[in-house]
Design a protein around this motif. Sequence first.
Motif, mmCIF file in Angstrom:
data_model
loop_
_atom_site.group_PDB
_atom_site.id
_atom_site.type_symbol
_atom_site.label_atom_id
_atom_site.label_comp_id
_atom_site.label_asym_id
_atom_site.label_seq_id
_atom_site.Cartn_x
_atom_site.Cartn_y
_atom_site.Cartn_z
ATOM 1 N N ASP A 366 27.541 47.663 43.310
ATOM 2 C CA ASP A 366 27.671 47.880 41.860
ATOM 3 C C ASP A 366 28.367 49.221 41.683
ATOM 4 O O ASP A 366 27.748 50.281 41.792
ATOM 5 C CB ASP A 366 26.286 47.882 41.213
ATOM 6 N N ILE A 367 29.700 49.167 41.423
ATOM 7 C CA ILE A 367 30.515 50.371 41.378
ATOM 8 C C ILE A 367 31.395 50.338 40.143
ATOM 9 O O ILE A 367 32.133 49.365 39.919
ATOM 10 C CB ILE A 367 31.396 50.498 42.638
ATOM 11 N N GLN A 368 31.331 51.384 39.323
ATOM 12 C CA GLN A 368 32.214 51.562 38.165
ATOM 13 C C GLN A 368 32.239 50.336 37.246
ATOM 14 O O GLN A 368 33.277 49.881 36.788
ATOM 15 C CB GLN A 368 33.625 51.876 38.647
ATOM 16 N N GLY A 369 31.025 49.797 36.958
ATOM 17 C CA GLY A 369 30.923 48.696 36.008
ATOM 18 C C GLY A 369 31.232 47.329 36.581
ATOM 19 O O GLY A 369 31.185 46.328 35.856
ATOM 20 N N GLU A 370 31.575 47.252 37.859
ATOM 21 C CA GLU A 370 31.809 45.959 38.506
ATOM 22 C C GLU A 370 30.703 45.717 39.524
ATOM 23 O O GLU A 370 30.519 46.485 40.469
ATOM 24 C CB GLU A 370 33.163 45.939 39.218
ATOM 25 N N SER A 405 30.775 43.994 30.871
ATOM 26 C CA SER A 405 30.743 43.231 29.614
ATOM 27 C C SER A 405 29.933 41.958 29.725
ATOM 28 O O SER A 405 29.675 41.285 28.716
ATOM 29 C CB SER A 405 32.175 42.882 29.207
ATOM 30 N N GLY A 406 29.523 41.571 30.931
ATOM 31 C CA GLY A 406 28.780 40.337 31.147
ATOM 32 C C GLY A 406 29.638 39.196 31.634
ATOM 33 O O GLY A 406 29.123 38.134 31.998
ATOM 34 N N GLU A 516 39.155 46.917 33.152
ATOM 35 C CA GLU A 516 38.961 45.547 32.666
ATOM 36 C C GLU A 516 37.567 45.410 32.051
ATOM 37 O O GLU A 516 36.558 45.512 32.761
ATOM 38 C CB GLU A 516 39.114 44.539 33.808
ATOM 39 N N ASN A 517 37.525 45.210 30.732
ATOM 40 C CA ASN A 517 36.268 44.976 30.024
ATOM 41 C C ASN A 517 35.210 46.025 30.341
ATOM 42 O O ASN A 517 34.065 45.701 30.668
ATOM 43 C CB ASN A 517 35.729 43.565 30.326
ATOM 44 N N GLY A 518 35.605 47.293 30.287
ATOM 45 C CA GLY A 518 34.664 48.381 30.498
ATOM 46 C C GLY A 518 34.356 48.678 31.946
ATOM 47 O O GLY A 518 33.504 49.526 32.243
ATOM 48 N N ALA A 519 35.023 48.013 32.876
ATOM 49 C CA ALA A 519 34.792 48.247 34.303
ATOM 50 C C ALA A 519 36.104 48.604 34.990
ATOM 51 O O ALA A 519 37.190 48.391 34.457
ATOM 52 C CB ALA A 519 34.189 47.002 34.950
#
Length: 601
Positions: A366-370, A405-406, A516-519
């Motif tokens: 789980d790194i930088q929103g991804e 973003s889900g 991309e989408n906050g990540a």
Amino acid sequence: MRQSVIGLSAAACRPGRARPWRIRGARVLAALLAAAAIRAAAQSVEYRVEIDAPEPLAELLRANLDLVRWSGRADVSEDQLKLLVKSAPRQARDLLATEGYFSPLVSVELARQQAAWVARLKVEPGEPARVISVDFRVSGAIDSDPHREERIAAARQAFGIERGRIFRQAHWEAGKERALHSLQRRLYAAAAMAHSRADIDPRTREARLQVAIDSGPPFAFGALEIRGLQRYAPSIVHNLSPIRAGDPYDEEELLKFQRRLLGSGYFASAVVSAGNDPAQAAAAPVYVTLVESAARRLELGAGFSTDRGARFQAGYTDHNALGRAWRFNSVLKLDRVSQQAAGGLTLPRDEKGWRNGFEGKVNHQDIQGEERLDWSVAAARTYSIETRESQLALEYLSEKQVLESGEEDYRKALYLSRSWSWSALDDALAPRQGYTLRLAGGAAGQAALSDQNFARLQVKGTYLQPVRGFGTLLVRLELGYVAADSRAGIPSAYLFRTGGDTTVRGYAFESLGVQENGAVTGGRYLGVGSVEYIQWIAPRWGLAAFYDAGNATDELSGFRAAAGYGAGVRWSSPVGTLSLDLAYGERSEQYRVHFNVGLVF
């Protein structure tokens, strides 16, 4: 008849022994001191020694004179002190001769100051003896060697004593050893000193040197004679050997063989040597003495870095799985951003140097929103020697990606790859000179269990250059490219992100990539460069200044390098280099501390 002589010219004596300048009379002096101790009824005395001589001659005398060594004892009588003082000039002259001073003026006086005695030794060394001629010869079977001149020139260079140089006993002995070893290390394993002589004239302070070496016959390797095997078949040893029967003798090949045995993991101890009996020169046996390591091993490791925080690692290895010398390896890695479990089986190296392996792996990060969870299975065929490695691998990877973003995405690929690595470092743990280079490429296709057609190419190199003996210049470059219509359907493991302790400092770990989408996700293009200079202020400590730049993007036209620069401290620890840096990221406009160190126990 072989002999080794050092002597004086006709103006002095010419002893026939090999080392007339060694300290003589130690036993006689000891007997006299013991007799004096028995006769002496007087109370023991205290004394100190003052030496008036140029450094480092004074240091030599302080370290070796009996008069100095006995000054720390509490049981020296006055008679013993006088014997020590009387013998000091002769001992001093013998010691000074080893440094090339054959006509020194040495005086000693003993005076009493209150309750203690003072022995003052004064030395005027005069001019040292210098080498005025060197007669260096090599003969024997080397006379028919087509490379005779260059081999003799190499031995002469290894001898290293030239005209005009101060004659020193230690240099004389070491030079002869180096010259011999120069011949012995390749082809002429039985080379020996046929004659050596150093004629010294104390009046003229001239040294004439003679060295004659008998090369002996040229040697070739014979068969391996292996000792110490219990669990493993001899083929394990034979397949690691760079030596074949009939190869010319080369000491470096013996050392290379020994390093391979120790690096294989099968052996706790390995000693490789070859016979040097001239009668067996055509096929000198190669002796391999082994102590097998424990077949099973549990390893624990811990470390910390600003990229991943605290990390923990546990590994279990069985070097003799199923009693076939197959290596089973499993590992669990845990840190702040990722968790990984892997296990694999590696078969022994074959006679051509290749080894086959199989691996399964599960990875979550789980790194930088991804956030992604992937699993993979792989088979690889690897060829490796001391400085290079090549590998052909086939990997199937399935991945689930969840963005901040889900949004979820599932990707898979059957990836066929080939890689080559080269390394030439002076020290594997704390290098200061050399280079590393890795080139890797691969491809996947929709026709073969993949969601997307793509090809991937990556090159990474590091170069280290010493600067005036006090510094190290380090240059890094990494480039990557994924050829595809888009990154859709390509697992993140085959895309690129950068930033962090070992890439672009001044930015968070893998924070440079595609937004991309906050990540931050991977891109198809990568470019990273770094220039660093380390000034060593102590053998293990250094100060560093650096400039990093790089980024990962999905379109080459949109590539904009993010720069980071700063300074730090380096420590060459026993387990590798510790780095502590303070870096400023131009794009983030923030300072970041980068710290990286690891420890296995």
